[in-house]
Design a protein around this motif. Sequence first.
Motif, mmCIF file in Angstrom:
data_model
loop_
_atom_site.group_PDB
_atom_site.id
_atom_site.type_symbol
_atom_site.label_atom_id
_atom_site.label_comp_id
_atom_site.label_asym_id
_atom_site.label_seq_id
_atom_site.Cartn_x
_atom_site.Cartn_y
_atom_site.Cartn_z
ATOM 1 N N ASN A 1 77.543 35.603 -77.759
ATOM 2 C CA ASN A 1 77.294 34.456 -77.218
ATOM 3 C C ASN A 1 78.499 34.385 -75.961
ATOM 4 N N GLN A 2 79.586 34.690 -76.321
ATOM 5 C CA GLN A 2 80.649 34.752 -75.277
ATOM 6 C C GLN A 2 80.630 35.624 -74.288
ATOM 7 N N ILE A 3 80.102 37.006 -74.394
ATOM 8 C CA ILE A 3 79.729 37.786 -73.326
ATOM 9 C C ILE A 3 78.715 37.245 -72.359
ATOM 10 N N LYS A 4 77.890 36.619 -73.126
ATOM 11 C CA LYS A 4 76.457 36.118 -72.285
ATOM 12 C C LYS A 4 77.194 34.930 -71.472
ATOM 13 N N ALA A 5 77.938 34.096 -71.776
ATOM 14 C CA ALA A 5 78.326 32.877 -71.026
ATOM 15 C C ALA A 5 79.333 33.550 -69.985
ATOM 16 N N ILE A 6 80.109 34.529 -70.431
ATOM 17 C CA ILE A 6 81.134 35.030 -69.076
ATOM 18 C C ILE A 6 80.060 35.497 -68.054
ATOM 19 N N ARG A 7 79.138 36.303 -68.501
ATOM 20 C CA ARG A 7 78.292 36.696 -67.458
ATOM 21 C C ARG A 7 77.615 35.655 -66.707
ATOM 22 N N GLY A 8 77.155 34.614 -67.232
ATOM 23 C CA GLY A 8 76.825 33.352 -66.566
ATOM 24 C C GLY A 8 77.708 32.768 -65.540
ATOM 25 N N PHE A 9 78.888 32.675 -66.196
ATOM 26 C CA PHE A 9 80.039 32.072 -65.222
ATOM 27 C C PHE A 9 80.052 33.130 -63.830
ATOM 28 N N ILE A 10 80.088 34.386 -64.124
ATOM 29 C CA ILE A 10 80.183 35.225 -62.981
ATOM 30 C C ILE A 10 78.980 35.044 -61.972
ATOM 31 N N ALA A 11 77.688 35.037 -62.618
ATOM 32 C CA ALA A 11 76.860 34.691 -61.712
ATOM 33 C C ALA A 11 76.673 33.496 -60.896
ATOM 34 N N GLN A 12 77.405 32.407 -61.326
ATOM 35 C CA GLN A 12 77.681 31.021 -60.818
ATOM 36 C C GLN A 12 78.815 31.068 -59.923
ATOM 37 N N GLY A 13 79.517 32.174 -60.021
ATOM 38 C CA GLY A 13 80.638 32.404 -58.895
ATOM 39 C C GLY A 13 81.714 31.317 -58.966
ATOM 40 N N VAL A 14 82.105 31.261 -60.344
ATOM 41 C CA VAL A 14 83.050 30.171 -60.643
ATOM 42 C C VAL A 14 84.401 30.887 -60.086
ATOM 43 N N ASP A 15 85.673 29.818 -59.993
ATOM 44 C CA ASP A 15 86.912 30.174 -59.444
ATOM 45 C C ASP A 15 87.647 31.032 -60.321
ATOM 46 N N ALA A 16 87.258 30.726 -61.708
ATOM 47 C CA ALA A 16 88.270 31.403 -62.771
ATOM 48 C C ALA A 16 87.592 31.164 -64.020
ATOM 49 N N ILE A 17 88.014 32.082 -65.072
ATOM 50 C CA ILE A 17 87.413 32.052 -66.287
ATOM 51 C C ILE A 17 88.255 31.805 -67.499
ATOM 52 N N LEU A 18 88.490 30.873 -68.341
ATOM 53 C CA LEU A 18 89.145 30.808 -69.495
ATOM 54 C C LEU A 18 88.224 31.411 -70.657
ATOM 55 N N VAL A 19 88.901 32.243 -71.514
ATOM 56 C CA VAL A 19 88.228 32.667 -72.871
ATOM 57 C C VAL A 19 89.286 32.782 -74.139
ATOM 58 N N ALA A 20 88.782 32.177 -75.155
ATOM 59 C CA ALA A 20 89.230 32.168 -76.417
ATOM 60 C C ALA A 20 88.473 33.507 -77.105
ATOM 61 N N PRO A 21 88.960 34.681 -77.311
ATOM 62 C CA PRO A 21 88.135 35.822 -77.806
ATOM 63 C C PRO A 21 88.040 35.654 -79.035
ATOM 64 N N VAL A 22 86.576 35.628 -79.492
ATOM 65 C CA VAL A 22 86.500 35.654 -81.017
ATOM 66 C C VAL A 22 87.136 36.713 -81.719
ATOM 67 N N VAL A 23 87.003 37.899 -81.375
ATOM 68 C CA VAL A 23 87.544 39.279 -81.774
ATOM 69 C C VAL A 23 88.496 39.924 -80.748
ATOM 70 N N ALA A 24 88.943 41.024 -80.991
ATOM 71 C CA ALA A 24 90.019 41.558 -80.019
ATOM 72 C C ALA A 24 89.265 42.653 -79.262
ATOM 73 N N THR A 25 88.265 43.316 -79.804
ATOM 74 C CA THR A 25 87.678 44.524 -79.335
ATOM 75 C C THR A 25 86.210 44.047 -78.663
ATOM 76 N N GLY A 26 85.900 44.845 -77.596
ATOM 77 C CA GLY A 26 84.630 44.788 -77.082
ATOM 78 C C GLY A 26 84.460 43.875 -75.758
ATOM 79 N N TRP A 27 85.431 44.083 -75.035
ATOM 80 C CA TRP A 27 85.460 43.211 -73.703
ATOM 81 C C TRP A 27 85.767 43.889 -72.708
ATOM 82 N N GLU A 28 85.933 45.327 -72.619
ATOM 83 C CA GLU A 28 86.174 45.756 -71.195
ATOM 84 C C GLU A 28 84.873 45.599 -70.418
ATOM 85 N N ASP A 29 83.897 45.936 -70.648
ATOM 86 C CA ASP A 29 82.826 45.698 -69.948
ATOM 87 C C ASP A 29 82.501 44.492 -69.076
#
Length: 320
Positions: A69-97
Amino acid sequence: MSILKKLALAAGIATALSSAAMAADMTVGFSQIGSESGWRAAETSVTKQQAESRGINLKFADAQQKQENQIKAIRGFIAQGVDAILVAPVVATGWEDVLSEAKEAKIPVILLDRGIDGPEDLYLTSVASDQVKEGKVAGDWLVGTVKDKDCRVVELQGTVGSTPAINRKKGFEEAIAGHSNISIVRSQTGDFTRSKGKEVMEGFLKAENGGKNICAVYAHNDDMAVGAIQAIKDAGLKPGTDILVVSIDGVPDLFSAMAAGEANATVELTPNMAGPAFDALAAYKKDGTMPPKFIITESKLYTPADDPKGEAERRKSLGY
């Protein structure tokens, strides 16, 4: 007032107005883990308050404790062209892409309260406590409290694979290392939730002679500790006396338990991660000032000597 003071005051006001105007033009996406604990709810509330006070348009997404759900939300923010993204990552791995996608879109990412296992150039800064230190502060308190007494500890871990669970365990183990009278005899995840903390503690009590073989419970957050306290009471024992309770976060319910003599110590984790994050972002947007890679918040120990009843009242307005 001297002319120099007047000029300094005017310059300060102009700078503040300039920062506020710049902030008012910003849209920031915030991918929050969920609402698994009182502390998490407070972090969300404080982040919204900080954004509103600065005129920032905050787009909020609740991941319900699921990384997908976090990855989907971040991609949604990117598509909207936000100025910045804050994320509290649920786990430590799997974020590079996904964070690489944000980097390619030239959208700075700031991590809040948890870190990731990945290249540091994928995020602008990480605002968090020293989670190893939090665990060590809790462990040092237990060492100083039990002294030479034999102490069998049960541990309620946070979400498996999350940086707080990994680091708070590490810090606590470092603190009790070399003290052969203190040992962790059982350790299991309570997933940072009150209900799971109670459930797991019930299992620990049954496995340890109804709790009579347990000296202390160490919980990676206060919500699990509150659940454990209820389980101890249901088993006919006195939390805080028969079984010591030490945890991390500093939420009102834990302070209330402490005031009632049912908890012994907590290590504060401030819910205001967004304030330093927005400060760093404003400076970066203004002139490219790079913040420190890690902005560390304080980890303060509280015990019954620190007015727990008053602390509980003072924190209620933060959204716990």
